[in-house]
Design a protein around this motif. Structure first.
Motif, mmCIF file in Angstrom:
data_model
loop_
_atom_site.group_PDB
_atom_site.id
_atom_site.type_symbol
_atom_site.label_atom_id
_atom_site.label_comp_id
_atom_site.label_asym_id
_atom_site.label_seq_id
_atom_site.Cartn_x
_atom_site.Cartn_y
_atom_site.Cartn_z
ATOM 1 N N LEU A 1 0.827 -1.196 0.000
ATOM 2 C CA LEU A 1 0.000 0.000 0.000
ATOM 3 C C LEU A 1 0.864 1.249 0.000
ATOM 4 O O LEU A 1 1.960 1.272 0.569
ATOM 5 N N ASN A 2 0.371 2.290 -0.645
ATOM 6 C CA ASN A 2 1.037 3.581 -0.598
ATOM 7 C C ASN A 2 1.016 4.079 0.844
ATOM 8 O O ASN A 2 -0.040 4.108 1.480
ATOM 9 N N PRO A 3 2.161 4.480 1.389
ATOM 10 C CA PRO A 3 2.181 4.918 2.792
ATOM 11 C C PRO A 3 1.400 6.195 3.043
ATOM 12 O O PRO A 3 1.088 6.529 4.184
ATOM 13 N N GLY A 4 1.059 6.917 1.976
ATOM 14 C CA GLY A 4 0.307 8.152 2.152
ATOM 15 C C GLY A 4 1.195 9.290 2.619
ATOM 16 O O GLY A 4 2.419 9.178 2.698
ATOM 17 N N ARG A 5 0.553 10.375 2.955
ATOM 18 C CA ARG A 5 1.312 11.546 3.380
ATOM 19 C C ARG A 5 1.848 11.371 4.798
ATOM 20 O O ARG A 5 1.188 10.829 5.667
ATOM 21 N N THR A 6 3.059 11.839 4.977
ATOM 22 C CA THR A 6 3.661 11.825 6.305
ATOM 23 C C THR A 6 3.660 13.241 6.863
ATOM 24 O O THR A 6 3.358 14.205 6.161
ATOM 25 N N THR A 7 4.006 13.361 8.136
ATOM 26 C CA THR A 7 4.037 14.684 8.758
ATOM 27 C C THR A 7 5.167 15.524 8.171
ATOM 28 O O THR A 7 6.179 14.997 7.709
ATOM 29 N N CYS A 8 4.966 16.799 8.209
ATOM 30 C CA CYS A 8 5.950 17.735 7.651
ATOM 31 C C CYS A 8 6.807 18.294 8.769
ATOM 32 O O CYS A 8 6.288 18.737 9.805
ATOM 33 N N LYS A 9 8.118 18.246 8.591
ATOM 34 C CA LYS A 9 9.035 18.812 9.575
ATOM 35 C C LYS A 9 9.351 20.252 9.209
ATOM 36 O O LYS A 9 9.756 20.534 8.084
ATOM 37 N N MET A 10 9.150 21.132 10.146
ATOM 38 C CA MET A 10 9.422 22.555 9.938
ATOM 39 C C MET A 10 10.760 22.901 10.577
ATOM 40 O O MET A 10 11.030 22.554 11.738
ATOM 41 N N LEU A 11 11.612 23.565 9.811
ATOM 42 C CA LEU A 11 12.923 23.969 10.303
ATOM 43 C C LEU A 11 13.040 25.481 10.272
ATOM 44 O O LEU A 11 12.464 26.158 9.417
ATOM 45 N N SER A 12 13.784 25.988 11.190
ATOM 46 C CA SER A 12 14.036 27.439 11.188
ATOM 47 C C SER A 12 15.026 27.780 10.087
ATOM 48 O O SER A 12 15.760 26.919 9.596
ATOM 49 N N GLU A 13 15.036 29.026 9.701
ATOM 50 C CA GLU A 13 15.856 29.431 8.549
ATOM 51 C C GLU A 13 17.353 29.314 8.799
ATOM 52 O O GLU A 13 18.155 29.313 7.858
ATOM 53 N N ASP A 14 17.754 29.185 10.056
ATOM 54 C CA ASP A 14 19.181 29.080 10.355
ATOM 55 C C ASP A 14 19.613 27.636 10.655
ATOM 56 O O ASP A 14 20.694 27.402 11.173
ATOM 57 N N SER A 15 18.745 26.665 10.293
ATOM 58 C CA SER A 15 19.051 25.250 10.600
ATOM 59 C C SER A 15 19.592 24.533 9.369
ATOM 60 O O SER A 15 19.107 23.452 8.991
ATOM 61 N N LEU A 16 20.595 25.113 8.745
ATOM 62 C CA LEU A 16 21.123 24.533 7.508
ATOM 63 C C LEU A 16 21.738 23.156 7.729
ATOM 64 O O LEU A 16 21.504 22.228 6.954
ATOM 65 N N ASP A 17 22.494 22.998 8.801
ATOM 66 C CA ASP A 17 23.133 21.701 9.054
ATOM 67 C C ASP A 17 22.087 20.605 9.274
ATOM 68 O O ASP A 17 22.236 19.481 8.790
ATOM 69 N N GLU A 18 21.029 20.943 10.016
ATOM 70 C CA GLU A 18 19.966 19.961 10.257
ATOM 71 C C GLU A 18 19.242 19.615 8.956
ATOM 72 O O GLU A 18 18.885 18.462 8.716
ATOM 73 N N LEU A 19 19.032 20.620 8.105
ATOM 74 C CA LEU A 19 18.381 20.377 6.816
ATOM 75 C C LEU A 19 19.204 19.426 5.959
ATOM 76 O O LEU A 19 18.673 18.467 5.379
ATOM 77 N N VAL A 20 20.511 19.652 5.886
ATOM 78 C CA VAL A 20 21.388 18.786 5.105
ATOM 79 C C VAL A 20 21.354 17.359 5.652
ATOM 80 O O VAL A 20 21.278 16.375 4.900
ATOM 81 N N ASN A 21 21.373 17.241 6.986
ATOM 82 C CA ASN A 21 21.334 15.920 7.597
ATOM 83 C C ASN A 21 20.036 15.193 7.269
ATOM 84 O O ASN A 21 20.031 13.993 6.933
ATOM 85 N N LEU A 22 18.893 15.893 7.342
ATOM 86 C CA LEU A 22 17.600 15.273 7.040
ATOM 87 C C LEU A 22 17.496 14.865 5.577
ATOM 88 O O LEU A 22 16.904 13.832 5.250
ATOM 89 N N LEU A 23 18.050 15.670 4.683
ATOM 90 C CA LEU A 23 18.032 15.319 3.264
ATOM 91 C C LEU A 23 18.819 14.043 3.002
ATOM 92 O O LEU A 23 18.464 13.240 2.116
ATOM 93 N N HIS A 24 19.854 13.833 3.780
ATOM 94 C CA HIS A 24 20.669 12.629 3.604
ATOM 95 C C HIS A 24 20.059 11.409 4.280
ATOM 96 O O HIS A 24 20.185 10.281 3.777
ATOM 97 N N THR A 25 19.389 11.607 5.404
ATOM 98 C CA THR A 25 18.966 10.464 6.216
ATOM 99 C C THR A 25 17.485 10.133 6.123
ATOM 100 O O THR A 25 17.091 8.977 6.303
ATOM 101 N N GLU A 26 16.628 11.110 5.797
ATOM 102 C CA GLU A 26 15.186 10.867 5.839
ATOM 103 C C GLU A 26 14.455 11.145 4.530
ATOM 104 O O GLU A 26 13.391 10.571 4.287
ATOM 105 N N ALA A 27 14.987 12.037 3.732
ATOM 106 C CA ALA A 27 14.271 12.400 2.492
ATOM 107 C C ALA A 27 14.254 11.228 1.534
ATOM 108 O O ALA A 27 15.207 10.452 1.430
#
Length: 247
Positions: free
Chosen positions: A218-244
């Motif tokens: 089955l299609n897993p459907g939509r998941t929750t959206c993680k909101m990041l602050s504009e200064d969280s570049l390192d966290e964004l890069v990490n999430l793109l590598h590990t969760e996206a």
């Protein structure tokens, strides 16, 4: 001109999809089945319009499936098809279905073979091209307009960035998309007439198919959206590598 319209028996779009036997089979219990909308609304209705205009003399429905699909076939007859053929087999894949359609069309000398651009359950968009290949005939996909002039079809179909107009001599194969025709609702006269129209049942021929289904998921459907602050570049890069996930 004789027209053969291939139709599929698909679950209604409101159906809740479930699987059985350890996710290896589609669970059809309680499911309402309908004619694939692309086959019904566009391919079949346009074929009937051509008959009504005098450009075609006969419209036949063909379906590959078991006896439980006959109610769907009768609806196609109620809309206006002259007769129908059911290939008595549960197709294991699109190649098998294509081969049955091609074999019947070749044996009965149809001038035009039509179907919808795809089915709404598999969205494979492969049967039309394979039928044409097996019959060694020209194929036009995603057709949005079809006119007939003598022994030629004048077809508009979608291409990247626009629309292309082509001419093709019969016999040929065509897959229909939105714009080809408008949906028709069977009237009482058509429903009554459909009960006595010929519906031939024939055995399958040719191969047993080229593929088999290993499992469904089955299609897993939509998941929750993680909101990041504009200064969280390192966290964004990490999430793109590990969760996206790339879809």
């Amino acid at each position: 001109m004789k027209i053969l319209v291939a139709i599929s028996n698909v679950p209604d779009t409101t159906t809740k999809i479930q699987f059985s036997d350890n996710d290896t089979k589609f669970n059809s219990a309680g499911v309402t089945f309908v004619i694939n909308p692309y086959d019904e609304w566009y391919a079949l209705v346009r074929a009937l319009e051509l008959k009504e205009s005098g450009a075609a003399e006969k419209v036949t429905i063909i379906h590959v499936g078991l006896a439980d699909s006959e109610a769907t076939i009768r609806k196609g007859l109620a809309i206006g098809a002259d007769d129908a053929v059911r290939v008595d087999a549960e197709g294991p894949d699109s190649y098998f279905v294509s081969e049955q359609i091609a074999n019947y069309a070749k044996a009965n000398n149809y001038d035009l073979v039509m179907m919808g651009k795809e089915t709404i359950n598999y969205n494979g968009s492969s049967v039309g091209a394979m039928v044409a290949g097996l019959m060694d005939l020209p194929f036009v996909s995603l057709a949005t307009k079809l006119d007939v002039s003598g022994n030629k079809a004048i077809i508009e179909h979608e291409i990247d960035g626009g629309t292309q107009v082509v001419e093709c001599e019969f016999p040929m194969v065509l897959s229909a998309a939105k714009g080809m025709a408008e949906q028709r609702i069977p009237n009482m006269r058509g429903i009554m007439a459909s009960r006595t129209k010929p519906l031939a049942v024939i055995p399958a021929t040719g191969s047993a198919g080229l593929t088999s289904i290993k499992s469904y998921q089955l299609n897993p459907g939509r998941t929750t959206c993680k909101m990041l602050s504009e200064d969280s570049l390192d966290e964004l890069v990490n999430l793109l590598h590990t969760e996206a996930k790339v879809i």
